[in-house]
Design a protein around this motif. Structure first.
Motif, PDB file in Angstrom:
ATOM      1  N   MET A 201       0.796  -1.229   0.000  1.00  0.00           N
ATOM      2  CA  MET A 201       0.000   0.000   0.000  1.00  0.00           C
ATOM      3  C   MET A 201       0.831   1.284   0.000  1.00  0.00           C
ATOM      4  SD  MET A 201      -3.264  -0.986   2.466  1.00  0.00           S
ATOM      5  CE  MET A 201      -4.113   0.540   2.059  1.00  0.00           C
ATOM      6  N   THR A 202       2.090   1.180  -0.431  1.00  0.00           N
ATOM      7  CA  THR A 202       2.910   2.392  -0.533  1.00  0.00           C
ATOM      8  C   THR A 202       2.832   3.012  -1.925  1.00  0.00           C
ATOM      9  OG1 THR A 202       4.877   1.068  -1.086  1.00  0.00           O
ATOM     10  CG2 THR A 202       4.533   1.620   1.243  1.00  0.00           C
ATOM     11  N   ASP A 203       2.203   2.302  -2.864  1.00  0.00           N
ATOM     12  CA  ASP A 203       2.075   2.802  -4.230  1.00  0.00           C
ATOM     13  C   ASP A 203       0.766   3.546  -4.440  1.00  0.00           C
ATOM     14  OD1 ASP A 203       0.458   0.609  -3.950  1.00  0.00           O
ATOM     15  OD2 ASP A 203       0.969  -0.299  -5.886  1.00  0.00           O
ATOM     16  N   ARG A 204       0.088   3.854  -3.353  1.00  0.00           N
ATOM     17  CA  ARG A 204      -1.175   4.592  -3.419  1.00  0.00           C
ATOM     18  C   ARG A 204      -1.191   5.609  -2.276  1.00  0.00           C
ATOM     19  NH1 ARG A 204      -4.892  -0.591  -2.099  1.00  0.00           N
ATOM     20  NH2 ARG A 204      -3.178  -1.573  -3.237  1.00  0.00           N
ATOM     21  N   PRO A 205      -1.977   6.661  -2.396  1.00  0.00           N
ATOM     22  CA  PRO A 205      -2.011   7.681  -1.331  1.00  0.00           C
ATOM     23  C   PRO A 205      -2.657   7.136  -0.059  1.00  0.00           C
ATOM     24  CG  PRO A 205      -3.697   8.129  -2.963  1.00  0.00           C
ATOM     25  CD  PRO A 205      -2.849   7.026  -3.528  1.00  0.00           C
ATOM     26  N   GLY A 206      -2.443   7.845   1.024  1.00  0.00           N
ATOM     27  CA  GLY A 206      -3.070   7.449   2.286  1.00  0.00           C
ATOM     28  C   GLY A 206      -2.065   6.931   3.285  1.00  0.00           C
ATOM     29  N   MET A 207      -2.543   6.712   4.500  1.00  0.00           N
ATOM     30  CA  MET A 207      -1.667   6.295   5.594  1.00  0.00           C
ATOM     31  C   MET A 207      -2.119   5.002   6.269  1.00  0.00           C
ATOM     32  SD  MET A 207      -0.888  10.101   7.124  1.00  0.00           S
ATOM     33  CE  MET A 207      -2.362  10.844   6.381  1.00  0.00           C
ATOM     34  N   ASP A 208      -2.992   4.249   5.588  1.00  0.00           N
ATOM     35  CA  ASP A 208      -3.383   2.938   6.109  1.00  0.00           C
ATOM     36  C   ASP A 208      -2.312   1.900   5.779  1.00  0.00           C
ATOM     37  OD1 ASP A 208      -5.806   3.653   7.296  1.00  0.00           O
ATOM     38  OD2 ASP A 208      -6.903   3.443   5.410  1.00  0.00           O
ATOM     39  N   PHE A 209      -2.373   0.773   6.501  1.00  0.00           N
ATOM     40  CA  PHE A 209      -1.400  -0.304   6.338  1.00  0.00           C
ATOM     41  C   PHE A 209      -2.114  -1.608   5.987  1.00  0.00           C
ATOM     42  CE2 PHE A 209       0.067   2.650   9.574  1.00  0.00           C
ATOM     43  CZ  PHE A 209       1.384   2.911   9.214  1.00  0.00           C
ATOM     44  N   SER A 210      -1.365  -2.530   5.412  1.00  0.00           N
ATOM     45  CA  SER A 210      -1.855  -3.884   5.177  1.00  0.00           C
ATOM     46  C   SER A 210      -0.649  -4.812   5.156  1.00  0.00           C
ATOM     47  CB  SER A 210      -2.611  -3.986   3.855  1.00  0.00           C
ATOM     48  OG  SER A 210      -2.933  -5.338   3.566  1.00  0.00           O
ATOM     49  N   ALA A 243      14.702  -9.776   4.690  1.00  0.00           N
ATOM     50  CA  ALA A 243      13.868  -9.171   3.646  1.00  0.00           C
ATOM     51  C   ALA A 243      12.498  -8.788   4.194  1.00  0.00           C
ATOM     52  CB  ALA A 243      13.711 -10.143   2.480  1.00  0.00           C
ATOM     53  N   PHE A 244      11.947  -9.642   5.037  1.00  0.00           N
ATOM     54  CA  PHE A 244      10.642  -9.356   5.646  1.00  0.00           C
ATOM     55  C   PHE A 244      10.737  -8.120   6.544  1.00  0.00           C
ATOM     56  CE2 PHE A 244       7.590  -9.612   9.090  1.00  0.00           C
ATOM     57  CZ  PHE A 244       6.402  -9.896   8.426  1.00  0.00           C
ATOM     58  N   GLU A 245      11.745  -8.105   7.409  1.00  0.00           N
ATOM     59  CA  GLU A 245      11.913  -6.966   8.315  1.00  0.00           C
ATOM     60  C   GLU A 245      12.105  -5.675   7.538  1.00  0.00           C
ATOM     61  OE1 GLU A 245      14.442  -6.390  12.317  1.00  0.00           O
ATOM     62  OE2 GLU A 245      15.679  -6.382  10.515  1.00  0.00           O
ATOM     63  N   GLU A 246      12.893  -5.734   6.466  1.00  0.00           N
ATOM     64  CA  GLU A 246      13.153  -4.548   5.657  1.00  0.00           C
ATOM     65  C   GLU A 246      11.866  -4.027   5.025  1.00  0.00           C
ATOM     66  OE1 GLU A 246      16.621  -2.141   4.662  1.00  0.00           O
ATOM     67  OE2 GLU A 246      16.090  -3.663   6.135  1.00  0.00           O
ATOM     68  N   ALA A 247      11.026  -4.933   4.580  1.00  0.00           N
ATOM     69  CA  ALA A 247       9.766  -4.528   3.953  1.00  0.00           C
ATOM     70  C   ALA A 247       8.838  -3.860   4.962  1.00  0.00           C
ATOM     71  CB  ALA A 247       9.078  -5.747   3.332  1.00  0.00           C
ATOM     72  N   VAL A 248       8.730  -4.436   6.152  1.00  0.00           N
ATOM     73  CA  VAL A 248       7.868  -3.855   7.187  1.00  0.00           C
ATOM     74  C   VAL A 248       8.395  -2.491   7.610  1.00  0.00           C
ATOM     75  CG1 VAL A 248       7.026  -4.099   9.550  1.00  0.00           C
ATOM     76  CG2 VAL A 248       7.052  -6.089   8.034  1.00  0.00           C
ATOM     77  N   VAL A 249       9.695  -2.414   7.844  1.00  0.00           N
ATOM     78  CA  VAL A 249      10.311  -1.166   8.304  1.00  0.00           C
ATOM     79  C   VAL A 249      10.159  -0.064   7.254  1.00  0.00           C
ATOM     80  CG1 VAL A 249      12.540  -0.087   8.789  1.00  0.00           C
ATOM     81  CG2 VAL A 249      11.901  -2.207   9.943  1.00  0.00           C
ATOM     82  N   ASP A 250      10.420  -0.395   5.999  1.00  0.00           N
ATOM     83  CA  ASP A 250      10.276   0.592   4.927  1.00  0.00           C
ATOM     84  C   ASP A 250       8.830   1.081   4.821  1.00  0.00           C
ATOM     85  OD1 ASP A 250      12.895   0.691   4.198  1.00  0.00           O
ATOM     86  OD2 ASP A 250      12.688  -0.494   2.368  1.00  0.00           O
ATOM     87  N   THR A 251       7.893   0.154   4.915  1.00  0.00           N
ATOM     88  CA  THR A 251       6.479   0.517   4.827  1.00  0.00           C
ATOM     89  C   THR A 251       6.092   1.472   5.947  1.00  0.00           C
ATOM     90  OG1 THR A 251       5.930  -1.606   3.795  1.00  0.00           O
ATOM     91  CG2 THR A 251       4.123  -0.385   4.828  1.00  0.00           C
ATOM     92  N   LEU A 252       6.508   1.162   7.164  1.00  0.00           N
ATOM     93  CA  LEU A 252       6.199   2.025   8.297  1.00  0.00           C
ATOM     94  C   LEU A 252       6.840   3.399   8.140  1.00  0.00           C
ATOM     95  CD1 LEU A 252       6.640  -0.535  11.232  1.00  0.00           C
ATOM     96  CD2 LEU A 252       4.486   0.346  10.327  1.00  0.00           C
ATOM     97  N   ALA A 253       8.075   3.432   7.658  1.00  0.00           N
ATOM     98  CA  ALA A 253       8.784   4.700   7.490  1.00  0.00           C
ATOM     99  C   ALA A 253       8.126   5.573   6.428  1.00  0.00           C
ATOM    100  CB  ALA A 253      10.243   4.437   7.129  1.00  0.00           C
TER     101      ALA A 253
END
Length: 342
Positions: A201-210, A243-253
């Protein structure tokens, strides 16, 4: 004001005494992690029973640590929700009974407000306003914070919380429970470039997570790496964890950056169990530096559930004149935005 805080919302029994003038006087915690690890997650009934066994000894411990006699407090704060109903009832009924016996007021505290205010236990607490990222096993939320109780939800997870996703990914890799610390430890030995995981959900606007799709991607990646006997070699497990941790961390950031830009605030606090993750702190520090903002978080022992954050949060509301009545009210579900401001 001297406040006794009691936390029993899930699988950790926390008790603390906080003084509005002197700060934290005493703090004690018992974690049920070893007991629940056998089952791969929290068993609610076992959690409730263990709170019953551990709460009174911890109460005695904190009064001794603070150099006080039982009852030498001005009020009692206890976690009223959200959480496991049985576990909440243990702390709430004990806190309400003690307050009645000692003739002092009591107040039910919102568990996530406790987490949100936990960085204020540090020597250099954040000032209002700020953006708060609440990341735990049960919640992932971005909150605009104008003051205590003045909360506006900016975004939240539409499915699993970040901490829950860590636990489930760890289970897929055979790393046990709790998953967050295990995944982080293995990620330190992993190659973060070997696998590329999506940033949901980083390729779309907004601040929700999935994070549900990320779990599926992890499972498919792990299955693709299994040998003829269904095993994954140790280095590959570390690489997938990284890789999993990096994806979660990047998404949150990415979402935190959007929240700062949306509000115009220059302070970001992170709280909850996942906020202890070293990689997350590093990544967010780089981001806030670029945004010319500041990052705040609690020391590791106050990231997970604890009595100190409940005593602090309760103290703020008690000083403002708020009280709970004699009824014992526990709320397994309780929106943060429904709280009154002070």
């Amino acid at each position: 004001m001297r406040v006794l805080g009691i936390e029993t919302s899930c699988d950790e029994t926390g008790v603390a005494i906080y003084d509005s003038d002197k700060g934290l006087l005493a703090d004690a915690l018992f974690s049920q992690v070893k007991m629940h690890a056998e089952y791969g997650g929290v068993v609610p009934e076992l959690a409730s029973r263990d709170h019953v066994l551990k709460l009174l000894p911890l109460l005695k411990q904190v009064f001794q640590q603070a150099g006080l006699k039982p009852g030498e407090v001005d009020a009692v704060a206890y976690t009223s929700g959200p959480g496991l109903i049985g576990a909440l009832m243990v702390g709430a009924s004990t806190g309400r009974a003690l307050a009645l016996a000692w003739g002092v007021p009591a107040i039910g505290v919102h568990h996530m407000e406790g987490h949100l205010l936990a960085p204020m236990l540090e020597a250099e607490p954040p000032e209002f306003p700020f953006v708060a990222l609440l990341v735990s096993g049960g919640h992932t939320q971005l909150v605009k914070v104008q003051g205590i109780g003045a909360y506006e939800l900016l975004g939240e997870s539409l499915d699993d919380a970040a901490g829950e996703a860590f636990d489930k990914a760890a289970k897929m890799l055979g790393l046990g429970y709790p998953g967050g610390p295990a995944m982080a430890a293995h990620a330190l030995k992993g190659d973060r470039q070997r696998f590329t995981f999506p940033r949901p959900m980083t390729d779309r606007p907004g601040m929700d997570f999935s994070f549900s799709g990320l779990k599926t991607f992890t499972l498919n990646t792990a299955n693709a790496q299994r040998d003829a006997e269904g095993q994954i070699d140790a280095q590959t497990i570390c690489d997938i964890a990284a890789a999993f941790e990096e994806a979660v961390v990047d998404t949150l950031a990415i979402k935190c950056k959007r929240a700062l830009q949306h509000t115009g605030f220059k302070r970001l606090i992170i709280a909850g169990g996942v906020s202890a993750n070293r990689r997350l702190r590093e990544r967010l520090q780089v981001m806030v530096d670029k945004e010319r903002a500041q990052l705040f978080y609690a020391r590791p022992e106050f990231c997970t559930d604890n009595g100190a954050m409940i005593a602090l949060a309760g103290c703020q509301r008690l000083v403002a004149g708020q009280r709970s009545d004699l009824s014992i009210q526990c709320k397994p579900r309780w929106p943060l935005s429904s709280l009154d401001s002070i």
